[in-house]
Structures are given as C-alpha cells and as structure tokens.
Scaffold this motif. Structure first.
Motif, short mmCIF file in Angstrom:
data_model
loop_
_atom_site.label_atom_id
_atom_site.label_comp_id
_atom_site.label_asym_id
_atom_site.label_seq_id
_atom_site.Cartn_x
_atom_site.Cartn_y
_atom_site.Cartn_z
N PHE A 289 0.82 -1.21 0.00
CA PHE A 289 0.00 0.00 0.00
C PHE A 289 0.86 1.26 0.00
CE2 PHE A 289 -2.30 -3.31 2.30
CZ PHE A 289 -3.53 -3.30 1.68
N ASP A 290 0.47 2.21 -0.83
CA ASP A 290 0.96 3.58 -0.68
C ASP A 290 0.26 4.18 0.55
OD1 ASP A 290 1.97 6.19 -1.29
OD2 ASP A 290 0.06 6.65 -2.26
N TYR A 291 0.70 5.36 0.98
CA TYR A 291 0.08 5.97 2.16
C TYR A 291 -0.84 7.13 1.77
CZ TYR A 291 -0.47 7.89 6.85
OH TYR A 291 -1.01 8.36 8.03
N ASP A 292 -0.27 8.28 1.37
CA ASP A 292 -1.08 9.45 1.04
C ASP A 292 -1.91 9.21 -0.21
OD1 ASP A 292 -0.20 11.77 2.91
OD2 ASP A 292 1.69 10.85 2.27
N GLY A 293 -3.22 9.46 -0.10
CA GLY A 293 -4.10 9.29 -1.24
C GLY A 293 -4.57 7.87 -1.44
N THR A 294 -4.01 6.93 -0.65
CA THR A 294 -4.40 5.51 -0.77
C THR A 294 -4.99 5.00 0.54
OG1 THR A 294 -2.65 5.14 -2.41
CG2 THR A 294 -3.57 3.19 -1.31
N ILE B 91 3.91 -0.97 3.75
CA ILE B 91 3.53 0.40 3.40
C ILE B 91 4.70 0.99 2.62
CG2 ILE B 91 2.74 2.63 4.24
CD1 ILE B 91 0.88 0.27 4.92
N ILE B 92 4.48 1.33 1.36
CA ILE B 92 5.55 1.85 0.49
C ILE B 92 5.22 3.30 0.18
CG2 ILE B 92 6.81 1.51 -1.66
CD1 ILE B 92 5.84 -1.39 -1.65
N SER B 93 5.88 4.23 0.89
CA SER B 93 5.47 5.62 0.88
C SER B 93 6.62 6.56 0.55
CB SER B 93 4.89 5.98 2.26
OG SER B 93 4.60 7.35 2.35
N THR C 223 4.24 8.50 -8.67
CA THR C 223 5.32 7.69 -8.11
C THR C 223 4.89 6.23 -7.92
OG1 THR C 223 4.70 8.21 -5.82
CG2 THR C 223 6.25 9.69 -6.89
N ASP C 224 3.58 6.02 -7.77
CA ASP C 224 3.08 4.65 -7.60
C ASP C 224 3.04 3.88 -8.93
OD1 ASP C 224 2.63 5.01 -4.82
OD2 ASP C 224 0.83 6.15 -5.31
N THR D 182 -3.82 -1.83 -8.34
CA THR D 182 -5.05 -1.06 -8.21
C THR D 182 -4.75 0.42 -8.05
OG1 THR D 182 -6.08 -2.97 -7.12
CG2 THR D 182 -7.21 -0.84 -6.92
N ALA D 183 -5.20 1.23 -9.01
CA ALA D 183 -5.02 2.67 -8.94
C ALA D 183 -6.20 3.30 -8.20
CB ALA D 183 -4.91 3.27 -10.34
#
Length: 870
Positions: A593-598, A632-634, A783-784, A839-840
């Motif tokens: 998972f990304d962090y901000d916006g996800t 968490i990949i941020s 970046t994702d 998943t975007a």
C-alpha cells in the motif's frame, strides 16, 4: 484556430483543406486498426424541426381509419406502417414537421458533414408538441402509445436536404422536466452567469439556485441515454452548448471509451464569476467528461482552464487540463455562417422590392440597423444611449440618420427592460424628432426573412454592440449582404465571440458611449476606398470560415485527439469477488500500500494525513494473518510512518520512495541509499529556497535522502507557473550533472536518487518472496506507477516468469571483486497473472499501468474489509 491565439489567423484553412486533413487522419486510424464508423452523433437542445399533431386520440377531432390487412413484414420494419387520421373523408398524416427557426448556423454546419459520406445523427428534444391548427400544446403524458411510436418513426424517417445522410433522433422529456431544465436552470441560472450577470441582476425575486437543478440533471440524463441507445463503437460524439453540460460525463459513465467533444457556444466567464455557481463542481466535472472541450475564443478557453484549476484543483497540462491523469484537451474555434445560403437569401426575389421600398422611405437619410434579443446582455439600452450621444456630440446628424432597431423576445423575460427601452426610444424621438422625422424605429417583433435581409442590404452602418455575447451571426450575415452593394461598415462590440476574427470591423467598448458615438460618426463618414478595403477583408473571412468549415474543423479536432498518448484507457473497477476468492485460495500473500491518497485522503497540510480507525483496524487484521506480508511503500519519511503505524510490528515499511526499508518484525531501518552520492541535496535545497521565498504559501520538506517542495497552499496558477520554472531549472542545470530524478507530484516537486524508486522496492519484495502466489498493490499518484510497472511481469500468453535480482538487492550486499552482486541468482516466481491485483486509486479514466481501479481511499479500506470477511 487550434492554437491559442485570440485574433484571426493569417490564413483560415479552406473547407477543402480541412476535409483533406480529415481524410488523412481517417486513413491513419484505419492503418492502426482504430475502429471508426464514419458516423457523428450530435446532441443539441432542440430538433431542427417542430412537431404538430392532428386528430389527437380517438376524439371527435378525427377518427383513425381502419387499417388494411397487414402484409407479412419483419418485426423490425413494423414501424414503417404509419397511422393516419380521416377528416371529412380525406386521409392525411397524423404528424407533420416544420422547420424550426434559430440555430441555422449550427445545424447547417452539422448537416454539411454529410456531404463527405459521414452520416450525422442529431439527438435532441422534440420541443413542445403543438396541436395542429392552434397554439395549444399536447402534453407527452396525454399521447397514446401508438401516437408516440408513430412520432418517433416520423421524425427518424424525415428526409431533409441531405436525405439519408442526416437522421433525427427525438429525446422524450416530460413537460415539467423540459421546462424546469430550460426555462428554469438554463435561463435563470446558467445563462446570466455565463454572460457575467449574477441572478439578482436579472430577476426581481432571486430564486434558490438549486430550485431547478434536479430537472437539469434529469434532462441531461435523458439526452445521454438517448445517445447511448444509438451509439456504435467507433462513432464520434459532439455535445453542443450550455443546456447539456452534464452530458459528456454521463456518456463517459455509460460508454467509457467513447470519443466525446463538447462545444460551448456561449461565453465562459472568469473563474471569480463562475465560482459563484453553487453547483460549479458538478458542472465542471460534467464538462470534463469530454475528451475535447471547445469554445468560441481563446479567452473563453483560458477562463475555463483557470476555473478548472482554481475551483476543482486540477492541474494544467499542455493544451488542456489534467483530470486525475486523464488529459482533457481545451481548444477554440469560432463559428461561421452558411455563406452560400445567406447569399441565396440576399438574391431571393422577395428582397428587392422590400429593399427599394426601404431606400425610398428613408431617402436622403443614413440608415443604421441593429437586431438583438431584448436581453440585458445584448446592450440595447446602451446602444440607444450611444445613439443619443451621437446627436449631442455630432449635432449635424440630427434629422439625417435613423436607427432601425429590431428586437425579439429574450431568454429571460424582463418587463422592466422592455419599459426602459420603450421610454428611452420615446425620449429620443421626442427630443430629436419632428412631425416629419422619427430618429428611432423600434420593432419588438419577429420579422420575415426577406424584410431582415432587405434591412441588412439597405443599411449604411450595422450597430452590433452586445455587452457580452458568444456566437453572433448578424454581423457575418451583414457582411455577405453588403457584398456587391454599399459595402457599408459594421460596428462590433469587443466583447463578442466573433469579434476576434473580424478585426477589420470597427470595434468598440459598448460601455463607453462617447467612443461608440465617435465610431458611428467614423463609419457614416468613411470614404469608399476604406469601406471597400474593410469589406474585402471581412468578406474573405466570412466566406472562407463558414459554418461548414467550423463543423469540419471540430471533426478534425476530435479525430486528432483519438489515440493521443495522453488519452487514458478505461481501467475496470476492482473485481472484489475475484479478489476475495483469490485471497482465500492463496497460501502466501503480498499486500502493498501507498500511504497518502491511498490509505488516507490528500490534505493541504501533510501532517494532517492521519489514518482512520477503520484503516488501522483493517491493517491490524491483515498483518496478524501469518499468510500475509503487509508493506507500506510511501514517500513519507521513516519518522512519520513510525509515528502513525509503528505499533504494527508485523507491517513492513519503505520510506522516502524506497530509500529506507524496515522489514516486518524488525526494529531498525536499512538505508538503501547509503552508498549513493547525496551531495546534490544542498544544491537542490538552495534552488527550492529561492522559489519558496517567491511563492507565498510554499514550503520545503527535507528528508534524509530526498527533498520536496510543496505548493498546495499557494495560488494554483502561480504555484503551477513557479513549479514549471523550478522544474526547468533543475532539469536543465542540475539533473544532467547529478544522479537524481525530478518528480512532479500532486502540488509538489520532489528530487530523489535516480537508482531507487517504489518499483525497485516491489521488485525487492517479490525477489525475497518468490513463493508468494497473490499480490495486491494500491497507489494513487505518479510515483506509484513505478510499482504498477514493476508488476507487469507477464507478457501476453506467458503464465510463469523468472525474476532477475533487483537493483536494491545489490545495494545491501557486499560486491565481489568483479563488482557484481554476491550470491544473487534469478528466482522463479510462484505468481500467476490472474493473481496480480495492481489497483489505482482514482477515476476509471486515469492514465495508469494498474489493472484495476477504485475511486477513493475509503474504497481501498472497503476492499480490505471485503477480503477479511468470513
């Protein structure tokens, strides 16, 4: 025309040139196997014909004739048998069609596209249905089923001047919805706003601006549904004008891959005016459902772009607006008139006697002609005051010039304006007239075509000075009528959509009465040589850029947009059942998972991005399952991630876009960038500091291995401008000399080491866990896309893959004497193509490498809860 220039180009392309370009584009698309049907669907407010009904229902007004024994015909041809009414023993069609007045330039342009073999479908409302022989209307709800079927058949079978090349598709609207849509929301809310008027300026009682919103939505949905019902893959769709601003997005939801253009015929105001609209976001998002939004002038296009940026927070892109990664092109192209038709009307037999009568009636007088709707924005009051100013400043014209002003009912009825105009006309005639001379002749009525054309031919000056206007055809018709005649000049308001390309006209600010009076005097005293020169220039423009050329240019614009690299593919919505089934079957799962916006929404202050209780609960449940590896990949730094998620010991973390890594269960962070040259950070910080001092509201976020400049709280257009300036400086002076990568994010600019990104972290995790048989990866920004790109492991037809050692693995292993990584070998992955769920987060039209999409961070959490459900 396609470029951003608010004045006429040096050379308008001819119709033949535009059609040649269209043919070339179609051949290119065919070569690349892009499906095109050759059909264009147009949607506008009214059908070009009015419908009348005779013998409505089985009433004394008419009896249905008994049908003959039917022939055996296929069921799909049944509607070809039409019912008739019998009156006094004479059988005649129940439905009759008559040409509707108005919008002739738009309709003639649309229908001209059929000349090149492209079928045109016009999808529009029928208008009020008239009872033949009276002014009464027939409500749609009172029509019987067979009457409706016959009406649809009659309209669709109608053959106009283009025969089968143009087909009409009626939109059925209940009268309450139809009039709430047009007389309500369009006339009382949108029309004034688009012409720089707020509602209190045009109404004595200001209604709630949401009063007719529901009917506007319902009517737009009816149009969208009608378009979808006749759509074929490969059709082009053009939606016309402010009545249908929600239709593009509605079509996009029904037909995700449709090629949609929107042409706005009215002006578009500045963002400071448009932001007053309560439903501004819904209207703008509706318009941005199109691939291409087109206006009359560059200034209208610029206002729209600015409004999208300032009101919706979208980012500008070359030639348009970036809407969640999908680029919407914004262009302009002024409308023309059907020059051949106007010339034929000028030469019609009925014009000459009317013209001679006018010239005889006003013999020895100069004739000024004006024709406008009696609407505040048309500036009739200001025109009359300027005419009076002419008599004051140039008294020699008293008794020697007449103003013939024709007005027609406006969109917004205004008894107050009618009274003011009537009083001012009476005042001027009383002050400057006599028993044998009336200076102002005001006709508030519809006049016959021959009379109108004769007026234009007889005029010594045309005075067309609206306070704000989009398409105004009177000026162009005047130029055509003057060709071969007096070659009289035309005075135009500089606030008209057509004034930009009619630069040879006398242009004025209609609010400056003294200047208007001066220009009227200039026009009336102009020499023949100057008249001929101006007329020649204007005629070349009007006769070259016709309504036919305008329509062809729109077709070319939309064809040019097809297959554009920034046109997003439509990503399907995440199949939750498939995800849940695969999750339950998997023996080892990677949840990334990304962090901000996800996991959290985007906020103005980065420190305010705090995970919700439901997010924390879902992460805890996932990480407690021994079959799961959660990361968490941020882009955040390690301290922030530790603060909000550090209590989950079973969750792995990657900070600063992959520069730091903490494995699940570990206490310490691994610095993957420790062997990299980081001396560039001081130089970047100095550049960012320079721009921070000059951009109010911006700030610098300094991390251990990357540095970010944020401008979310700045003026959006100034922030974007400064970002581009800073980006240009970094890419031209620093990036070629240093091992860095410059990333443009959501209202930020980030510089990081070039060797490491989120995609490399995903590869590292996969390489270290080759037995994983399911991957779920969610992210929301550019970046994702590195993560999604890294997960595109399987070429078409390939079901198994061997993975090479990633770059990040080499960064944490001691090198051999030869410099290659030690003890690193390719690994075979247990993963199968249907077990990768990239998943975007964002709309389906967002350009992405992901296979699936969800709309928001809340839906990411909902997906986690779905797979966790027993």
């Amino acid at each position: 025309m396609d470029s951003y220039n608010d004045t006429a180009p040096a050379h308008f392309p001819s119709l033949a040139e535009v059609r040649s370009a269209i043919q070339t584009l179609e051949e290119e698309h065919k070569l690349h196997e892009v499906p095109l049907t050759g059909r264009i669907i147009h949607s506008c407010h009214y059908l070009p014909v009015e419908l009348s009904l005779s013998g409505h229902g089985p009433t004394p007004g008419g009896l249905l004739s008994p049908p003959k024994t039917p022939d055996i015909v296929p069921s799909d041809q049944a509607l070809q048998m039409t019912a008739h009414v019998q009156t006094n023993g004479v059988e005649k069609p129940r439905w009759s069609l008559a040409t509707r007045r108005g919008h002739t330039a738009m309709i003639s342009g649309i229908e001209s596209l059929a000349d090149t073999g492209h079928q045109q479908l016009i999808v529009a409302w029928t208008g009020d249905i008239l009872q033949e022989g009276s002014d009464e209307t027939v409500p749609l709800k009172d029509l019987q089923e067979d009457e409706i079927k016959e009406m649809v058949h009659t309209v669709e079978a109608y053959k106009g001047t283009k025969g089968a090349g143009v087909k009409y598709i009626p939109v059925m609207l209940d009268e309450k919805i139809a009039h709430g849509h047009y007389d309500g929301y369009c006339k009382t809310t949108l029309w004034p706003l688009l012409h720089y008027l707020l509602w209190q300026d045009v109404a004595t009682e200001t209604p709630s601006q949401d009063q007719f919103w529901d009917t506007y939505v319902q009517a737009n949905q009816a149009y969208a549904d009608a378009i979808a019902s006749v759509y074929q893959a490969g059709d082009l769709i053009w939606v016309h004008d402010y009545h249908l601003l929600l239709v593009p997005r509605m079509i996009r939801q029904l037909i995700p891959d449709a090629h949609i253009g929107l042409f706005v015929h009215t002006p578009f105001p500045s963002s400071e005016v448009f932001r007053c609209l309560p439903r501004r976001k819904e209207i703008l998002d509706g318009m941005l459902g199109a691939n291409l939004v087109c206006f009359q002038t560059y200034s209208y296009a610029r206002h729209f772009t600015s409004t999208c940026i300032r009101v919706c927070g979208y980012e500008s892109a070359p030639g348009g607006v970036d809407v969640h990664g999908n680029q919407v092109s914004i262009q302009f192209c002024p409308v023309g008139v059907d020059a051949e038709r106007v010339a034929k009307d000028r030469d019609a037999p009925g014009v000459k006697p009317t013209l001679e009568a006018l010239l005889q009636l006003y013999k020895g007088k100069k004739i000024i002609v004006g024709r406008d709707k009696l609407d505040l924005v048309k500036g009739v009051l200001q025109k009359l005051r300027a005419f009076e100013k002419l008599f004051i400043d140039y008294p020699e014209w008293q008794g020697n010039v007449v103003l013939i002003q024709v007005t027609s009912p406006a969109l917004t009825d205004s008894p107050k304006l009618e009274r003011q105009v009537s009083e001012l006309v009476s005042h001027i005639n009383g002050e400057y007239g006599s028993l044998d001379f009336i200076p102002v002749h005001h006709y508030h009525q519809a006049i016959k075509k021959d009379e109108y054309i004769a007026l234009l031919c007889a005029a010594d000056l045309a005075l067309i000075t609206p306070l704000r206007d989009g398409m105004n055809t009177t000026s162009m018709e005047f130029v055509i009528c003057q060709q071969g005649g007096k070659k009289s000049p035309v005075v135009l308001s500089e606030f008209m959509g057509t004034s930009g390309n009619m630069t040879a006209a006398l242009q004025v600010n209609p609010w400056n009465l003294g200047d208007v009076a001066r220009v009227i005097d200039q026009g009336l005293t102009m020499g023949d040589e100057e008249k001929a020169s101006r007329q020649s220039t204007l005629y070349d423009i009007v006769s070259t850029h016709t309504s036919h050329t305008w329509a062809a240019v729109l077709q070319r614009m939309l064809l040019s947009h097809i297959g554009h690299e920034h046109t997003a593919h439509q990503t399907p919505y995440l199949d939750l059942e498939h995800l849940r089934s695969s999750y339950q079957k998997a023996k080892k799962r990677l949840m990334l998972f990304d962090y901000d916006g996800t996991l959290t929404p985007i906020v103005k202050m980065p420190s305010m991005a705090v995970p919700s209780p439901s997010t924390l609960a879902a992460l805890e449940a996932l990480s407690s399952d021994p079959r799961n590896l959660v990361y968490i990949i941020s882009g955040r730094d390690g301290a922030f991630l530790e603060q909000h998620l550090g209590h989950f010991k079973g969750i792995g973390m990657s900070a600063e876009h992959g520069c730091f890594m903490r494995e699940p269960g570990a206490a310490d962070w691994t610095n993957l960038a420790r062997s990299l040259d980081m001396s560039w950070m001081k130089e970047v910080e100095e550049i960012f500091q320079y721009f921070t001092e000059r951009t109010t509201g911006s700030f610098i976020e300094l991390k251990k291995s990357s540095i970010t400049w944020h401008y979310r709280q700045c003026d959006p257009e100034w922030g974007d401008f400064q970002c581009k300036q800073c980006l240009d400086l970094l890419e031209s002076n620093l990036a070629p000399k240093r091992p860095i990568e410059v990333l443009v994010g959501k209202k930020n600019l980030e510089v990081r080491p070039i060797a490491i990104n989120k995609g490399e972290i995903v590869k590292r995790i996969l390489y270290n866990n080759p037995d994983a048989d399911l991957v779920f990866c969610a992210g929301d920004d550019k970046t994702d896309e590195d993560m999604f790109r890294a997960l595109k492991l399987f070429p078409i037809g390939v079901t198994s893959v061997t993975m090479q050692p990633p770059v990040t693995a080499a960064l944490t292993r001691p090198p051999t004497p030869s410099g290659s990584p030690k003890d690193l070998e390719p690994v075979k992955l247990a993963l199968m193509p249907d077990r990768v769920f990239s998943t975007a987060v964002g709309p389906s039209g967002k350009k992405t490498f992901a296979q699936w999409h969800v709309e928001s961070p809340e839906e990411v959490v909902a997906a986690m809860e779905k797979v966790l459900a027993p």
